[in-house]
Design a protein around this motif. Sequence first.
Motif, PDB file in Angstrom:
ATOM      1  N   LEU A  97      57.506  58.494  48.933  1.00  0.00           N
ATOM      2  CA  LEU A  97      58.378  59.623  49.252  1.00  0.00           C
ATOM      3  C   LEU A  97      57.953  60.856  48.462  1.00  0.00           C
ATOM      4  O   LEU A  97      58.764  61.550  47.844  1.00  0.00           O
ATOM      5  CB  LEU A  97      59.846  59.277  48.975  1.00  0.00           C
ATOM      6  N   ASP A  98      56.644  61.147  48.510  1.00  0.00           N
ATOM      7  CA  ASP A  98      56.089  62.274  47.784  1.00  0.00           C
ATOM      8  C   ASP A  98      55.275  63.149  48.727  1.00  0.00           C
ATOM      9  O   ASP A  98      54.721  62.675  49.711  1.00  0.00           O
ATOM     10  CB  ASP A  98      55.213  61.789  46.623  1.00  0.00           C
ATOM     11  N   VAL A  99      55.205  64.426  48.398  1.00  0.00           N
ATOM     12  CA  VAL A  99      54.384  65.378  49.140  1.00  0.00           C
ATOM     13  C   VAL A  99      54.187  66.607  48.252  1.00  0.00           C
ATOM     14  O   VAL A  99      55.037  66.913  47.411  1.00  0.00           O
ATOM     15  CB  VAL A  99      55.050  65.765  50.482  1.00  0.00           C
ATOM     16  N   GLU A 100      53.064  67.267  48.428  1.00  0.00           N
ATOM     17  CA  GLU A 100      52.818  68.498  47.680  1.00  0.00           C
ATOM     18  C   GLU A 100      53.377  69.672  48.479  1.00  0.00           C
ATOM     19  O   GLU A 100      53.038  69.862  49.645  1.00  0.00           O
ATOM     20  CB  GLU A 100      51.330  68.704  47.420  1.00  0.00           C
ATOM     21  N   ARG A 108      70.005  60.988  53.614  1.00  0.00           N
ATOM     22  CA  ARG A 108      70.215  59.660  53.042  1.00  0.00           C
ATOM     23  C   ARG A 108      70.321  58.604  54.135  1.00  0.00           C
ATOM     24  O   ARG A 108      69.777  57.509  54.004  1.00  0.00           O
ATOM     25  CB  ARG A 108      71.493  59.662  52.193  1.00  0.00           C
ATOM     26  N   GLU A 109      71.033  58.927  55.234  1.00  0.00           N
ATOM     27  CA  GLU A 109      71.173  57.971  56.333  1.00  0.00           C
ATOM     28  C   GLU A 109      69.815  57.660  56.958  1.00  0.00           C
ATOM     29  O   GLU A 109      69.507  56.505  57.255  1.00  0.00           O
ATOM     30  CB  GLU A 109      72.131  58.547  57.387  1.00  0.00           C
ATOM     31  N   HIS A 110      69.001  58.705  57.158  1.00  0.00           N
ATOM     32  CA  HIS A 110      67.675  58.482  57.741  1.00  0.00           C
ATOM     33  C   HIS A 110      66.805  57.657  56.799  1.00  0.00           C
ATOM     34  O   HIS A 110      66.058  56.769  57.233  1.00  0.00           O
ATOM     35  CB  HIS A 110      67.014  59.822  58.045  1.00  0.00           C
ATOM     36  N   THR A 111      66.884  57.932  55.490  1.00  0.00           N
ATOM     37  CA  THR A 111      66.095  57.170  54.520  1.00  0.00           C
ATOM     38  C   THR A 111      66.498  55.706  54.515  1.00  0.00           C
ATOM     39  O   THR A 111      65.643  54.812  54.538  1.00  0.00           O
ATOM     40  CB  THR A 111      66.269  57.770  53.115  1.00  0.00           C
ATOM     41  N   HIS A 112      67.799  55.440  54.483  1.00  0.00           N
ATOM     42  CA  HIS A 112      68.268  54.053  54.460  1.00  0.00           C
ATOM     43  C   HIS A 112      67.931  53.320  55.759  1.00  0.00           C
ATOM     44  O   HIS A 112      67.583  52.139  55.743  1.00  0.00           O
ATOM     45  CB  HIS A 112      69.777  54.029  54.214  1.00  0.00           C
ATOM     46  N   ARG A 113      68.016  54.049  56.890  1.00  0.00           N
ATOM     47  CA  ARG A 113      67.643  53.425  58.154  1.00  0.00           C
ATOM     48  C   ARG A 113      66.153  53.076  58.162  1.00  0.00           C
ATOM     49  O   ARG A 113      65.770  52.005  58.641  1.00  0.00           O
ATOM     50  CB  ARG A 113      67.958  54.361  59.317  1.00  0.00           C
ATOM     51  N   SER A 114      65.339  53.979  57.621  1.00  0.00           N
ATOM     52  CA  SER A 114      63.905  53.710  57.567  1.00  0.00           C
ATOM     53  C   SER A 114      63.608  52.492  56.697  1.00  0.00           C
ATOM     54  O   SER A 114      62.790  51.639  57.055  1.00  0.00           O
ATOM     55  CB  SER A 114      63.162  54.935  57.025  1.00  0.00           C
ATOM     56  N   VAL A 115      64.300  52.395  55.553  1.00  0.00           N
ATOM     57  CA  VAL A 115      64.106  51.231  54.677  1.00  0.00           C
ATOM     58  C   VAL A 115      64.542  49.951  55.386  1.00  0.00           C
ATOM     59  O   VAL A 115      63.852  48.917  55.314  1.00  0.00           O
ATOM     60  CB  VAL A 115      64.892  51.427  53.362  1.00  0.00           C
ATOM     61  N   ALA A 116      65.687  50.003  56.088  1.00  0.00           N
ATOM     62  CA  ALA A 116      66.179  48.820  56.792  1.00  0.00           C
ATOM     63  C   ALA A 116      65.210  48.397  57.902  1.00  0.00           C
ATOM     64  O   ALA A 116      64.922  47.203  58.071  1.00  0.00           O
ATOM     65  CB  ALA A 116      67.564  49.095  57.379  1.00  0.00           C
ATOM     66  N   GLU A 117      64.683  49.380  58.652  1.00  0.00           N
ATOM     67  CA  GLU A 117      63.748  49.047  59.724  1.00  0.00           C
ATOM     68  C   GLU A 117      62.447  48.479  59.165  1.00  0.00           C
ATOM     69  O   GLU A 117      61.879  47.540  59.727  1.00  0.00           O
ATOM     70  CB  GLU A 117      63.471  50.290  60.571  1.00  0.00           C
ATOM     71  N   THR A 118      61.967  49.064  58.055  1.00  0.00           N
ATOM     72  CA  THR A 118      60.752  48.549  57.431  1.00  0.00           C
ATOM     73  C   THR A 118      60.959  47.126  56.937  1.00  0.00           C
ATOM     74  O   THR A 118      60.117  46.246  57.134  1.00  0.00           O
ATOM     75  CB  THR A 118      60.327  49.454  56.266  1.00  0.00           C
TER      76      THR A 118
END
Length: 204
Positions: free
Chosen positions: A60-63, A159-169
């Motif tokens: 979860l990093d980017v320049e 936060r919802e999108h992040t948690h959904r991404s973690v759950a799908e992964t």
Amino acid sequence: VTSIMQGLWLCLAFFLAYVSANADIFMVKVEPRVEDCFYEDLVAGQTVTYEWHVVDGGLLDVEVRIFRQTERIYTKLYFEGRDESSYSVTATTNGPIGLCFNNEMSRWTVKTLTFSVKVSSGQQDKPQGGDTSPFENAVQKMQEDFEAIEKEQAYYRVREHTHRSVAETTNSRVYMWSLVESAVLIVMCLGQVYYLKSLFDRRK
């Protein structure tokens, strides 16, 4: 009655002005070894506020880089949840201000980001304290409350999108490991059958 109607019309005008001046929110995918830039044309005296979040990809990093025309005025390797995720720039002359997300450090990982762009006219948007009526103060307070609510909503969407991404992964990883375990069990069963069959064949 006339004063009430005037107040209602002023509230409606304020609401329409707030909606029209609302921040634009975008979601982008930055491919590996790529830098994506987004520009906003400003007039001298205007202020643009950028806010960004990394919702998926790697650590979860980017320049993050911000340019005033061709001059780089801000650069930071941003980690979600660890660093400040907003920056404001006031234009000194007419021209574009650029926001760039650099993912050149990543070889394989695509980064998914959301960012918002809000342009204001600086001091012109805020009336002087001594020249405001109680009604104008109430309208200004409503605007501040709307901005706070909008910021909270954007935060919870991220936060919802992040948690959904973690759950799908996690779900896809569990599915893949289940397939691997099933394949291993099938191979072991076939191996045992073959071993027992060869054992009985030798005894014959």
